[in-house]
Design a protein around this motif. Structure first.
Motif, PDB file in Angstrom:
ATOM      1  N   SER A 109      44.294  46.091  41.303  1.00  0.00           N
ATOM      2  CA  SER A 109      42.879  45.861  41.038  1.00  0.00           C
ATOM      3  C   SER A 109      42.674  44.477  40.445  1.00  0.00           C
ATOM      4  O   SER A 109      43.503  43.988  39.669  1.00  0.00           O
ATOM      5  N   VAL A 110      41.561  43.858  40.812  1.00  0.00           N
ATOM      6  CA  VAL A 110      41.186  42.550  40.275  1.00  0.00           C
ATOM      7  C   VAL A 110      39.742  42.618  39.809  1.00  0.00           C
ATOM      8  O   VAL A 110      38.922  43.353  40.368  1.00  0.00           O
ATOM      9  N   PRO A 129      32.838  45.690  37.112  1.00  0.00           N
ATOM     10  CA  PRO A 129      32.965  45.504  38.561  1.00  0.00           C
ATOM     11  C   PRO A 129      34.345  44.962  38.932  1.00  0.00           C
ATOM     12  O   PRO A 129      34.878  44.079  38.261  1.00  0.00           O
ATOM     13  N   GLY A 130      34.882  45.504  39.995  1.00  0.00           N
ATOM     14  CA  GLY A 130      36.194  45.056  40.438  1.00  0.00           C
ATOM     15  C   GLY A 130      36.427  45.396  41.893  1.00  0.00           C
ATOM     16  O   GLY A 130      35.676  46.150  42.513  1.00  0.00           O
ATOM     17  N   SER A 131      37.467  44.800  42.431  1.00  0.00           N
ATOM     18  CA  SER A 131      37.900  45.084  43.794  1.00  0.00           C
ATOM     19  C   SER A 131      39.366  45.496  43.760  1.00  0.00           C
ATOM     20  O   SER A 131      40.064  45.304  42.762  1.00  0.00           O
ATOM     21  N   LYS A 132      39.814  46.039  44.867  1.00  0.00           N
ATOM     22  CA  LYS A 132      41.197  46.509  44.948  1.00  0.00           C
ATOM     23  C   LYS A 132      41.825  45.971  46.221  1.00  0.00           C
ATOM     24  O   LYS A 132      41.228  46.012  47.296  1.00  0.00           O
ATOM     25  N   LEU A 148      40.776  45.134  51.667  1.00  0.00           N
ATOM     26  CA  LEU A 148      39.968  44.959  50.465  1.00  0.00           C
ATOM     27  C   LEU A 148      38.964  46.093  50.350  1.00  0.00           C
ATOM     28  O   LEU A 148      38.252  46.399  51.316  1.00  0.00           O
ATOM     29  N   THR A 149      38.896  46.727  49.168  1.00  0.00           N
ATOM     30  CA  THR A 149      37.904  47.772  48.907  1.00  0.00           C
ATOM     31  C   THR A 149      37.374  47.597  47.485  1.00  0.00           C
ATOM     32  O   THR A 149      37.842  46.741  46.729  1.00  0.00           O
ATOM     33  N   GLY A 150      36.424  48.435  47.125  1.00  0.00           N
ATOM     34  CA  GLY A 150      35.987  48.496  45.747  1.00  0.00           C
ATOM     35  C   GLY A 150      37.070  49.084  44.857  1.00  0.00           C
ATOM     36  O   GLY A 150      37.932  49.846  45.313  1.00  0.00           O
ATOM     37  N   ALA A 151      37.026  48.740  43.576  1.00  0.00           N
ATOM     38  CA  ALA A 151      38.071  49.188  42.654  1.00  0.00           C
ATOM     39  C   ALA A 151      38.036  50.685  42.410  1.00  0.00           C
ATOM     40  O   ALA A 151      39.005  51.248  41.897  1.00  0.00           O
ATOM     41  N   LEU A 238      43.188  35.012  43.929  1.00  0.00           N
ATOM     42  CA  LEU A 238      43.456  36.428  44.149  1.00  0.00           C
ATOM     43  C   LEU A 238      43.614  37.190  42.845  1.00  0.00           C
ATOM     44  O   LEU A 238      43.749  38.410  42.865  1.00  0.00           O
ATOM     45  N   ARG A 239      43.604  36.503  41.698  1.00  0.00           N
ATOM     46  CA  ARG A 239      43.663  37.188  40.414  1.00  0.00           C
ATOM     47  C   ARG A 239      42.286  37.683  39.994  1.00  0.00           C
ATOM     48  O   ARG A 239      42.156  38.736  39.384  1.00  0.00           O
ATOM     49  N   ILE A 240      41.257  36.883  40.297  1.00  0.00           N
ATOM     50  CA  ILE A 240      39.880  37.228  39.950  1.00  0.00           C
ATOM     51  C   ILE A 240      39.021  36.954  41.173  1.00  0.00           C
ATOM     52  O   ILE A 240      39.180  35.918  41.827  1.00  0.00           O
TER      53      ILE A 240
END
Length: 272
Positions: A109-110, A129-132, A148-151, A238-240
């Motif tokens: 997760s980011v 808010p984050g992504s996975k 890529l998806t939502g966290a 890709l970290r944030i």
């Protein structure tokens, strides 16, 4: 800080994949467009350092920030990064450095700065808010496919899509590889229906089960995917996730997979 000039070998692979520039008008042609190689250097600089696009300096042999951003967007639409990734996977297989007899899957997760498509409340980050990033790697940790998806999406929901996203692995004579023989995964992928679907595809699932004692022994074969996550996190973009647009972050995700493959291929060449 020195400009990360792309080396000639990698440019020789990327250059033919880029779409041709738009023809210039004969009357009032305007300024000359930024060369593709200079724009790619700017994209890589932003990708590795994480600076804002508007802070990109043209004095370092880059294009302007908006120009590099538009090239990244257009090349993502043209499928350049996917084609580059597939090409490098074929080179790794030809060199004998691709072992698809088994594969491992995992996610990381980011944080996402703001909302946008494919973001969601991160249960591991106070619902911010984050992504996975979901990723499938071979036995050596080479990234094969990424999504890529939502966290807030469960890992198991992307198990079959990751397999469907595997490109045809060419590089040697015979039909291309499309699926591994064995899949290794942690408890987040524990699902009997998914095990049955994998077996129906001819893939043996080796997935840890929930509500059992730790020490399944899968860590010694799954460690490669954790290492690949660490490799990708060397790229600060890709970290944030800074951008609301999902296609821009997906372009960075595909570019990161391609660069990991390129680094693996370079290590193979240096070993000979």
């Amino acid at each position: 800080m020195g400009a990360p000039i792309i080396d000639d070998e990698l440019w020789a692979l990327i250059g033919p994949l880029l779409p041709p520039p738009k023809p210039r008008r004969k009357k009032y042609p305007g300024r000359l467009s930024v060369p593709n190689r200079a724009a790619l250097n700017g994209i890589l600089f932003v990708f590795k350092t994480g600076i804002r696009w508007r802070d990109l300096s043209t004095k370092l042999r880059f294009g302007s920030g908006p120009t590099c951003w538009r090239r990244l967007r257009d090349w993502q639409r043209a499928g350049v990064w996917s084609a580059l990734h597939e090409l490098l996977l074929a080179k790794l297989r030809k060199a004998g450095e691709l072992d698809f007899s088994r594969a491992a899957v995992d996610s990381s997760s980011v944080r996402a700065v703001g909302n946008g498509r494919k973001t969601g409340p991160n249960p591991t980050d106070r619902s911010r808010p984050g992504s996975k990033h979901h990723i499938l790697v071979d036995a050596n940790g080479v990234p094969i496919s990424a999504i890529l998806t939502g966290a807030n999406r469960n890992d198991v929901t992307q198990l079959l899509p990751l397999i469907d996203a595997v490109p045809p692995l060419r590089g040697v004579r015979g039909p291309p590889l499309r699926k591994p023989k064995v899949i290794y995964a942690d408890r987040g992928y524990d699902s009997e229906p998914h095990r049955q679907r994998l077996r129906a595809r001819g893939i043996e699932p080796v997935i840890a089960r929930r509500r059992t004692e730790h020490g399944s022994g899968l860590g010694k074969v799954r460690c490669v995917v954790e290492r690949t996550h660490a490799w990708r996190h060397n790229f600060r973009r890709l970290r944030i996730r800074f951008k609301r647009r999902a296609d821009i972050h997906e372009a960075f995700l595909k570019l990161g997979c391609a660069l990991v493959c390129w680094n693996s291929f370079r290590r193979t060449e240096q070993s000979f």
